[in-house]
Motif scaffolding. Structure first.
Motif, mmCIF file in Angstrom:
data_model
loop_
_atom_site.group_PDB
_atom_site.id
_atom_site.type_symbol
_atom_site.label_atom_id
_atom_site.label_comp_id
_atom_site.label_asym_id
_atom_site.label_seq_id
_atom_site.Cartn_x
_atom_site.Cartn_y
_atom_site.Cartn_z
ATOM 1 N N SER A 15 4.858 7.908 -1.980
ATOM 2 C CA SER A 15 4.333 7.287 -2.903
ATOM 3 C C SER A 15 2.613 7.346 -1.815
ATOM 4 O O SER A 15 2.662 8.100 -0.967
ATOM 5 C CB SER A 15 4.488 5.788 -1.647
ATOM 6 N N LYS A 16 1.546 6.842 -2.786
ATOM 7 C CA LYS A 16 0.503 6.977 -2.645
ATOM 8 C C LYS A 16 -0.185 5.797 -3.165
ATOM 9 O O LYS A 16 -0.303 5.311 -4.103
ATOM 10 C CB LYS A 16 -0.019 7.806 -3.303
ATOM 11 N N GLN A 23 -2.038 1.154 -6.440
ATOM 12 C CA GLN A 23 -0.948 2.258 -6.076
ATOM 13 C C GLN A 23 -1.204 2.812 -6.998
ATOM 14 O O GLN A 23 -0.565 2.652 -8.017
ATOM 15 C CB GLN A 23 0.522 1.315 -5.974
ATOM 16 N N ALA A 24 -0.372 4.642 -6.653
ATOM 17 C CA ALA A 24 -0.730 5.660 -7.649
ATOM 18 C C ALA A 24 0.869 6.174 -7.815
ATOM 19 O O ALA A 24 1.029 6.474 -9.116
ATOM 20 C CB ALA A 24 -1.681 6.243 -6.797
ATOM 21 N N VAL A 25 1.380 6.187 -6.412
ATOM 22 C CA VAL A 25 2.390 6.646 -6.910
ATOM 23 C C VAL A 25 3.347 6.228 -6.701
ATOM 24 O O VAL A 25 3.130 5.400 -5.254
ATOM 25 C CB VAL A 25 2.371 8.222 -6.799
ATOM 26 N N SER A 49 -2.502 13.179 -12.277
ATOM 27 C CA SER A 49 -3.543 13.765 -10.990
ATOM 28 C C SER A 49 -3.486 13.580 -9.532
ATOM 29 O O SER A 49 -3.590 14.186 -8.874
ATOM 30 C CB SER A 49 -5.490 13.543 -11.300
ATOM 31 N N THR A 50 -3.056 12.768 -9.169
ATOM 32 C CA THR A 50 -2.701 12.342 -7.678
ATOM 33 C C THR A 50 -1.297 12.640 -7.507
ATOM 34 O O THR A 50 -1.265 13.495 -6.097
ATOM 35 C CB THR A 50 -3.016 10.454 -7.830
ATOM 36 N N ARG A 213 0.919 3.267 -14.053
ATOM 37 C CA ARG A 213 0.817 2.884 -12.448
ATOM 38 C C ARG A 213 1.144 2.253 -11.410
ATOM 39 O O ARG A 213 0.813 0.823 -12.307
ATOM 40 C CB ARG A 213 -0.902 3.377 -12.151
ATOM 41 N N PRO A 214 2.301 1.930 -10.877
ATOM 42 C CA PRO A 214 2.575 3.115 -10.201
ATOM 43 C C PRO A 214 3.179 4.375 -10.958
ATOM 44 O O PRO A 214 3.998 4.080 -11.650
ATOM 45 C CB PRO A 214 2.988 2.975 -8.431
ATOM 46 N N ALA A 215 2.546 5.826 -10.827
ATOM 47 C CA ALA A 215 3.665 6.343 -12.049
ATOM 48 C C ALA A 215 5.257 6.928 -11.533
ATOM 49 O O ALA A 215 5.629 7.080 -10.338
ATOM 50 C CB ALA A 215 3.201 8.052 -11.289
#
Length: 257
Positions: A15-16, A23-25, A49-50, A213-215
């Motif tokens: 998670s990121k 929230q990207a991931v 990319s993240t 997003r999130p992926a």
């Protein structure tokens, strides 16, 4: 490359989030088999990319972990076993194209290999520009130098973020034919971010389709087409079926790429 030197990738509950709560991931789980090429496709801004930056160890996840060959990515980077080519070529302006490519071997503590360097520059169309500095190269030529730099160390893991995005269509097709055998025959584990469905099917053994997003993974598509893959393969029924499957997972209209 012997099997013992290959490195698979394991992502566990990654998670990121970015500042501001973006929230990207979110809880991303995936295994990437050693020696195989996986394409990551999804809507713009979905976190592709993240994910590459997390796998490379260039960003730290808020939760979860990445292991490459059982080791932390930062440790693998220090050993020179990971190469990354992002959309920004990030060449050193005071070095020539050839020196920028050769620097990767020096940083990985590998001996100079002038023959391999010349071969790669020829493959990416920079044979006559080895002594040219980045400021005098076009954007596409700088990107080609960055691709050569990523390949010159014969990495165990190769992470490519839209590697052919800055080059013209003719060069893009040629690079897509000439370069993959370099990492495929070495047994490199490759992850490729691309917005081109045709490119994903042509280059990858597997396609992961990501959600907005999130992926998150919304489809995991095998690409059981033989290597090497020539550009005329794109006209085959098998190729078209896989491309249509990926398009359906993205919910794209039939004419979109």
């Amino acid at each position: 490359m012997p099997d013992g030197d290959r490195a698979g990738i394991a992502c566990r509950a990654l998670s990121k989030s970015w500042p501001g709560g973006v929230q990207a991931v979110a809880v991303f789980d995936a295994d990437f088999d050693a020696g195989r090429t996986t394409a990551l496709i999804g809507p713009s801004g979905c976190g592709k990319s993240t994910l590459l930056r997390l796998i490379a160890g260039l960003e730290q996840p808020d939760d979860g972990q990445v292991r490459i060959g059982g080791l932390d990515p930062a440790r693998q980077r220090r050993q020179g076993t990971i190469s990354v080519a992002f959309q920004d070529p990030s060449l050193l302006p005071w070095l020539s194209a050839a020196q920028n490519v050769a620097l990767a071997r020096k940083l990985a503590r590998q001996p100079a290999d002038p023959g391999k360097l010349a071969h790669l520059l020829r493959l990416v169309g920079l044979e006559g520009f080895a002594a040219t500095r980045p400021a005098a190269l076009s954007g596409g030529m700088r990107q080609r130098a960055a691709i050569a730099r990523a390949l010159v160390t014969a990495p165990q893991v190769l992470l490519l973020d839209e590697p052919f995005g800055a080059v013209d269509e003719l060069t893009r097709r040629q690079l897509a034919q000439d370069l993959p055998p370099l990492w495929q025959t070495q047994g490199t584990t490759a992850l490729l971010v691309t917005h081109s469905l045709a490119e994903a099917v042509l280059l990858a053994d597997r396609i992961l389709v990501l959600s907005p997003r999130p992926a998150r993974i919304v489809a995991d598509i095998a690409v059981p087409l033989p290597h090497p893959r020539r550009p005329d393969l794109t006209d085959s029924p098998a190729f078209r079926r896989i491309e249509a499957q990926a398009r359906a997972a993205l919910s794209l209209p039939a004419g979109a790429t």
